[in-house]
Write a protein that holds these residues in place. Sequence first.
Motif, mmCIF file in Angstrom:
data_model
loop_
_atom_site.group_PDB
_atom_site.id
_atom_site.type_symbol
_atom_site.label_atom_id
_atom_site.label_comp_id
_atom_site.label_asym_id
_atom_site.label_seq_id
_atom_site.Cartn_x
_atom_site.Cartn_y
_atom_site.Cartn_z
ATOM 1 N N UNK A 43 51.174 38.902 47.207
ATOM 2 C CA UNK A 43 50.092 38.420 46.357
ATOM 3 C C UNK A 43 49.189 39.576 45.920
ATOM 4 N N UNK A 44 48.616 39.404 44.746
ATOM 5 C CA UNK A 44 47.659 40.383 44.208
ATOM 6 C C UNK A 44 46.317 40.136 44.890
ATOM 7 N N UNK A 45 46.231 40.553 46.161
ATOM 8 C CA UNK A 45 45.075 40.201 46.960
ATOM 9 C C UNK A 45 44.993 41.075 48.209
ATOM 10 N N UNK A 46 43.928 40.890 48.950
ATOM 11 C CA UNK A 46 43.715 41.615 50.205
ATOM 12 C C UNK A 46 44.687 41.121 51.274
ATOM 13 N N UNK A 47 44.799 41.885 52.346
ATOM 14 C CA UNK A 47 45.624 41.471 53.478
ATOM 15 C C UNK A 47 44.908 40.372 54.279
ATOM 16 N N UNK A 64 40.003 45.236 36.943
ATOM 17 C CA UNK A 64 39.312 45.294 38.233
ATOM 18 C C UNK A 64 39.449 43.936 38.909
ATOM 19 N N UNK A 65 40.070 43.913 40.075
ATOM 20 C CA UNK A 65 40.295 42.650 40.780
ATOM 21 C C UNK A 65 38.989 41.959 41.146
ATOM 22 N N UNK A 85 37.441 36.426 43.667
ATOM 23 C CA UNK A 85 36.648 37.494 44.283
ATOM 24 C C UNK A 85 35.155 37.269 44.064
ATOM 25 N N UNK A 86 34.809 36.839 42.842
ATOM 26 C CA UNK A 86 33.402 36.553 42.556
ATOM 27 C C UNK A 86 32.906 35.363 43.367
#
Length: 373
Positions: A129-133, A158-159, A165-166
Motif C-alpha cells: 500500500x501507498x502508506x506507512x508501515x 505529497x502523500x 493523512x489530513x
Amino acid sequence: MTSKIVTSVIRILFLGLLFIFLFYPDKFEIKFDYPGFPQADSWYVRLAKFAFWFLFVIEILRIFYYGVVKSKAKGILANIVTITVPLIVTLIFLEIIFMYIPQSHEGVLSKASQIWWEKYWKPINSLGYHDKEIKEEQGKKQILVIGDSFAAGHGLKDVNERFSNQLEASLGADKHSVYNLGMSGADTRDEAKRLEEFPVKPDVIVLEYFPNDIEKVGREKGLSLSGAEPYADLKGPMATLVKRFYLPNFIYWQLPHTGFSTFEKFVQTAYTDTTVLNAHLRDLSKMIDYRDSTGAKMYAVFIPFLFQVDKSAGYTKPVEDYLRSKGVTVVGINDGVLKIPEKERVVGKNDGHGSATLNKLIADRLTEAMKKP
C-alpha cells in the motif's frame, strides 16, 4: 574522409544491436528485472537509453561533417541532408528531455505518468500500500480507509496532501492511527477482501466510493465499454512509435481520446440495471458484514465525477440509500465540490483524480462527522 564515414556507419550498425536490446526486448524474449518492470523504465534503463541516443547523435553529426560540411558537397542530396540532420538531432534531444519529464495520468497509461509514478509514489509499505508501515500502537483508535486510486492519492506529489493523512492530523495522531488501503483499479469486491485480510482490527472504517466502482461487476454481467483500451486508435508503425518512445507518447496523451460520454453511458446503464446493481450491493454487503464482525463505526464518502457532480449523485443514489439503510454514515461533499473551481478539483490536465484542495474538503467533512457525538 570516406574511411571516417565508413567507421561511423559501422559504429551505427553496432548501436543498432543496443537499440534492439533497449527498445524492443520483448520481441527477442529479453527480460529486465527491476522494481516496476514492465510498467516503467527504471532510472538505469533510461540512463542507458540516454547513452544510446547520445552516441547515435555523435555518429550522425560525424557523418554529416565529413560527408557534407568538410567535403563541401552540393546538390539536392546535400541540401536534403543539411535540412534533415538538424531535424533528426533536435527530435532526439527532445526524446531525451521527455525521458525525464513526469506527468500524472489516470491509470499510469503514459510514459510520462510512469516517470511520475516512479518519482512520487512513495512510501510503499510491506503490504504494497501507498502508506506507512503498520505499528503496534496501544490506546489509539484504529481507522482504516478503503477505496480505489482516489483514496490512494493518485496524482498527489505529497502523500500528506491525501485526505487520510489530513484526517489523522486533524483528529490527532497521538490518539488516532489512520491506515490507507487505497489501491488503483480496486472495486468493491476487492476492497472487502482486503479489509478482511488487513492485520489491523478497525474501530472505524471509511469507504471512499467512486461511480466506476460498479464497472467490473457491470462487465461481468455483460455490459461493454467500447473504446476504452489504450492505443486502440493506433495501427501499424504509428502504434510502435507511440508506445515505445517518450516524445511521441507524450504528444499522444495530450490529445483527446475516448470520450467521457461513452463511460457515462456505461455507468448510467449499470446503476439502472437491477441485475448489475443487485450484484454490486451483494459485494457491498460483504463489507458491511466485516464491519459488523468488528463492531466498527463506518463512514462513506462518495466522490462524484468531478465535472458531472449532479448527474453522478443521481447514478450512485441507490448505493447511498443502501449504505444508509445499513447504518453507514454517508458524508456528503458535493456542495463543497461545486464551490471549488473546476480546474482546481483535479490534479492536472490529464489526470482527473482529486486535487489537494478536494482532499482537504474530504478530510474536513470526515473530521466534522467523526467529532459529532
